[in-house]
Every structure is written in structure tokens, then in C-alpha cells.
Write a protein that holds these residues in place. Structure first.
Motif, PDB file in Angstrom:
ATOM      1  N   THR A   2      34.094 124.647  54.752  1.00 43.84           N
ATOM      2  CA  THR A   2      34.111 123.531  55.850  1.00 43.84           C
ATOM      3  C   THR A   2      35.369 123.178  56.247  1.00 43.84           C
ATOM      4  N   VAL A   3      35.554 123.285  57.847  1.00 45.93           N
ATOM      5  CA  VAL A   3      36.767 123.229  58.403  1.00 45.93           C
ATOM      6  C   VAL A   3      36.935 121.830  59.006  1.00 45.93           C
ATOM      7  N   ARG A   4      37.819 120.807  58.419  1.00 51.17           N
ATOM      8  CA  ARG A   4      38.123 119.502  59.135  1.00 51.17           C
ATOM      9  C   ARG A   4      39.105 119.528  60.079  1.00 51.17           C
ATOM     10  N   LYS A   5      39.291 118.974  61.204  1.00 46.54           N
ATOM     11  CA  LYS A   5      40.324 118.921  62.019  1.00 46.54           C
ATOM     12  C   LYS A   5      40.633 117.689  62.766  1.00 46.54           C
ATOM     13  N   LYS A   6      41.896 117.204  63.042  1.00 45.79           N
ATOM     14  CA  LYS A   6      42.304 116.030  63.855  1.00 45.79           C
ATOM     15  C   LYS A   6      41.432 114.709  63.292  1.00 45.79           C
ATOM     16  N   LYS A   7      41.882 114.154  62.147  1.00 43.75           N
ATOM     17  CA  LYS A   7      41.365 112.990  61.458  1.00 43.75           C
ATOM     18  C   LYS A   7      41.921 111.651  62.506  1.00 43.75           C
ATOM     19  N   ALA A  20      33.167  97.132  56.543  1.00 42.82           N
ATOM     20  CA  ALA A  20      34.575  96.956  56.425  1.00 42.82           C
ATOM     21  C   ALA A  20      35.206  97.285  57.662  1.00 42.82           C
ATOM     22  N   MET A  21      36.133  96.455  58.259  1.00 42.99           N
ATOM     23  CA  MET A  21      37.082  96.727  59.363  1.00 42.99           C
ATOM     24  C   MET A  21      38.209  97.752  59.371  1.00 42.99           C
ATOM     25  N   ASP A  22      38.306  98.409  60.522  1.00 40.93           N
ATOM     26  CA  ASP A  22      39.317  99.498  60.580  1.00 40.93           C
ATOM     27  C   ASP A  22      39.129 100.711  59.524  1.00 40.93           C
ATOM     28  N   THR A  23      38.179 100.985  58.945  1.00 41.05           N
ATOM     29  CA  THR A  23      38.076 102.044  58.163  1.00 41.05           C
ATOM     30  C   THR A  23      37.439 103.494  58.656  1.00 41.05           C
ATOM     31  N   MET A  24      36.864 103.296  59.870  1.00 39.14           N
ATOM     32  CA  MET A  24      36.144 104.188  60.529  1.00 39.14           C
ATOM     33  C   MET A  24      37.002 105.524  60.834  1.00 39.14           C
ATOM     34  N   MET A  25      36.934 106.785  60.359  1.00 39.65           N
ATOM     35  CA  MET A  25      37.723 107.877  60.733  1.00 39.65           C
ATOM     36  C   MET A  25      36.893 108.841  61.309  1.00 39.65           C
ATOM     37  N   LEU A  26      37.351 109.430  62.638  1.00 37.46           N
ATOM     38  CA  LEU A  26      36.432 110.369  63.531  1.00 37.46           C
ATOM     39  C   LEU A  26      37.386 111.740  63.311  1.00 37.46           C
ATOM     40  N   PHE A  27      36.449 112.770  62.941  1.00 36.75           N
ATOM     41  CA  PHE A  27      37.153 113.936  62.868  1.00 36.75           C
ATOM     42  C   PHE A  27      36.114 115.051  63.277  1.00 36.75           C
ATOM     43  N   LEU A  28      36.451 116.241  63.456  1.00 30.50           N
ATOM     44  CA  LEU A  28      35.634 117.389  63.713  1.00 30.50           C
ATOM     45  C   LEU A  28      35.589 118.208  62.494  1.00 30.50           C
ATOM     46  N   GLU A  29      34.215 118.569  62.042  1.00 27.21           N
ATOM     47  CA  GLU A  29      33.842 119.362  61.074  1.00 27.21           C
ATOM     48  C   GLU A  29      32.837 120.634  61.608  1.00 27.21           C
ATOM     49  N   ASN A  30      33.431 121.675  61.649  1.00 29.85           N
ATOM     50  CA  ASN A  30      32.548 122.844  62.115  1.00 29.85           C
ATOM     51  C   ASN A  30      32.113 122.531  63.404  1.00 29.85           C
ATOM     52  N   ASN A  31      32.954 122.176  64.249  1.00 26.15           N
ATOM     53  CA  ASN A  31      32.901 121.792  65.753  1.00 26.15           C
ATOM     54  C   ASN A  31      31.807 120.999  66.019  1.00 26.15           C
ATOM     55  N   VAL A  32      31.673 119.953  65.047  1.00 23.70           N
ATOM     56  CA  VAL A  32      30.743 118.778  65.150  1.00 23.70           C
ATOM     57  C   VAL A  32      31.557 117.505  64.988  1.00 23.70           C
ATOM     58  N   GLU A  33      31.534 116.554  65.943  1.00 18.87           N
ATOM     59  CA  GLU A  33      32.358 115.270  65.859  1.00 18.87           C
ATOM     60  C   GLU A  33      31.464 114.370  64.669  1.00 18.87           C
ATOM     61  N   LYS A  34      32.332 113.892  63.816  1.00 18.25           N
ATOM     62  CA  LYS A  34      31.661 113.022  62.766  1.00 18.25           C
ATOM     63  C   LYS A  34      32.565 111.981  62.575  1.00 18.25           C
TER      64      LYS A  34
END
Length: 68
Positions: A2-7, A20-34
Motif C-alpha cells: 500500500t502506497v500513501r501519498k500527500k496526506k 469530530a471536527m477537523d479530523t478528516m485527512m485526505l490522501f492518495l492510496e494506490n492512486n485512489v483518493e480516500k
């Protein structure tokens, strides 16, 4: 492997599970945005089919921005 990029965090976003407020993290995992809540671990993924359905029929896509 698993490769995670740019959190990065999404300002003002709240978790739909634990609220919870301000706890959501966006990242790419295997070229899929999560999106993941760092508080409770809840994850959201938007598959390609949902992305294509969300586009408007009368508009044309000029290009897709993929930061690297």
C-alpha cells in the motif's frame, strides 16, 4: 504493498461517524483518493463510477488535475 501519498487535512470538515471536527485527512492510496478520520479511523472512498455520475451531462472535461 500500500502506497500513501500527500496526506492533508480538510479544514472545517467533521466525521460522519464520530462527528469530530477537523479530523478528516485526505490522501492518495494506490492512486485512489480516500478520506479518513484520524480520531475514529472511519474511511470514505469515491469510486470512479460515482465520480462519472456526478459530472454534469452538458459540461465537457478539459483535463483532470492530479497533484504529484
Amino acid at each position: 504493498m500500500t502506497v500513501r501519498k500527500k496526506k492533508r487535512f480538510i479544514a472545517g470538515a467533521s466525521c460522519p461517524k464520530c462527528h469530530a471536527m477537523d479530523t478528516m485527512m485526505l490522501f492518495l492510496e494506490n492512486n485512489v483518493e480516500k478520506v479518513e478520520c484520524v480520531s475514529c479511523g472511519h474511511q470514505m472512498v469515491q469510486p470512479d463510477q460515482q465520480v462519472s455520475k456526478a459530472s454534469r451531462a452538458s459540461e465537457q472535461v478539459i483535463g483532470v488535475f492530479k497533484p504529484e
